[in-house]
Motif scaffolding. Sequence first.
Motif, PDB file in Angstrom:
ATOM      1  N   SER A  16     -39.906  46.540  51.802  1.00 49.03           N
ATOM      2  CA  SER A  16     -40.233  45.625  50.711  1.00 49.03           C
ATOM      3  C   SER A  16     -41.617  45.850  50.117  1.00 49.03           C
ATOM      4  O   SER A  16     -41.996  45.204  49.146  1.00 49.03           O
ATOM      5  CB  SER A  16     -40.112  44.172  51.183  1.00 49.03           C
ATOM      6  N   ARG A  43     -38.570  40.017  47.574  1.00 51.01           N
ATOM      7  CA  ARG A  43     -39.245  41.285  47.288  1.00 51.01           C
ATOM      8  C   ARG A  43     -38.258  42.449  47.310  1.00 51.01           C
ATOM      9  O   ARG A  43     -38.375  43.387  46.517  1.00 51.01           O
ATOM     10  CB  ARG A  43     -40.381  41.518  48.289  1.00 51.01           C
ATOM     11  N   LEU A  44     -37.287  42.386  48.204  1.00 54.94           N
ATOM     12  CA  LEU A  44     -36.258  43.425  48.222  1.00 54.94           C
ATOM     13  C   LEU A  44     -35.475  43.436  46.910  1.00 54.94           C
ATOM     14  O   LEU A  44     -35.227  44.499  46.331  1.00 54.94           O
ATOM     15  CB  LEU A  44     -35.302  43.201  49.393  1.00 54.94           C
ATOM     16  N   THR A  61     -29.639  46.254  49.247  1.00 53.99           N
ATOM     17  CA  THR A  61     -30.627  45.590  50.097  1.00 53.99           C
ATOM     18  C   THR A  61     -29.933  44.864  51.231  1.00 53.99           C
ATOM     19  O   THR A  61     -28.776  44.461  51.121  1.00 53.99           O
ATOM     20  CB  THR A  61     -31.452  44.572  49.290  1.00 53.99           C
TER      21      THR A  61
END
Length: 260
Positions: A16, A43-44, A61
Amino acid sequence: MGRSLKDKRILITGASGGLGERIAYYSAREGAEVILAARREERLDALKQRMSDELDAKCRTIVLDVSRTDEIEAVFQTIGPIDILVNNAGFGIFEPALEASLEDMKSMFEVNVFGLIACTKMALPHMIAQNSGHIINIASQAGKIATPKSSLYTATKHAVLGYSNSLRMELSETGVYVTTVNPGPIKTEFFKRADRKGEYVKSVGKWMLDPDQVAGKIVSIMMTNKREINLPGWMNGISKLYQLFPALIEKAGRNAFHKK
């Protein structure tokens, strides 16, 4: 570039931000299918969107806290077989041994060592079955040369190197490669947690590595039988001398080592 990464499935832990994010970018540029794993879902998702917009990348993700080793098997079943595992998740806290808490000790080993081993165990069966694969473990120059105020972090990275070296020999008759990456300090968020007082960054900031350069080097050796990546060269030279003349290096470097 070694073998083509086109359509290779690459799982990167700690993806991330920092080095993991840059490894993901460079891997995607080579045509790999990248699986971004980390704790921070927002964030991913943001990184996945940027990679899709900028690179038209094949990217997915998955939320993964590698310290929860009991959950790793289920995560890998969801992911499915992978060709390359980059064990990048890790953190450090720089404190004198007497002041370091047992809680921090436990947390560092859970993430830096136990999580790495658990992920590797889950990735290996498919790699061995297809006689092709690559385990890339992000260790550190700290795993080769000890310094004050990093006893716990150094211990975890020594463990990573020992595990990796043994694993490499076990897999020597297969097509599965094991590479350790041993960088010095990198300009990432790592030091927000590791160096809470900012003293270490202030002392060594001008020597810090560019995460893009490190990531590019890592991606360039994927699916090749590279034993180690050691950066920067001058620091690795000191590490080699340390193996030969530990007492001399500890004495000669006493002042520099205590700048952490």
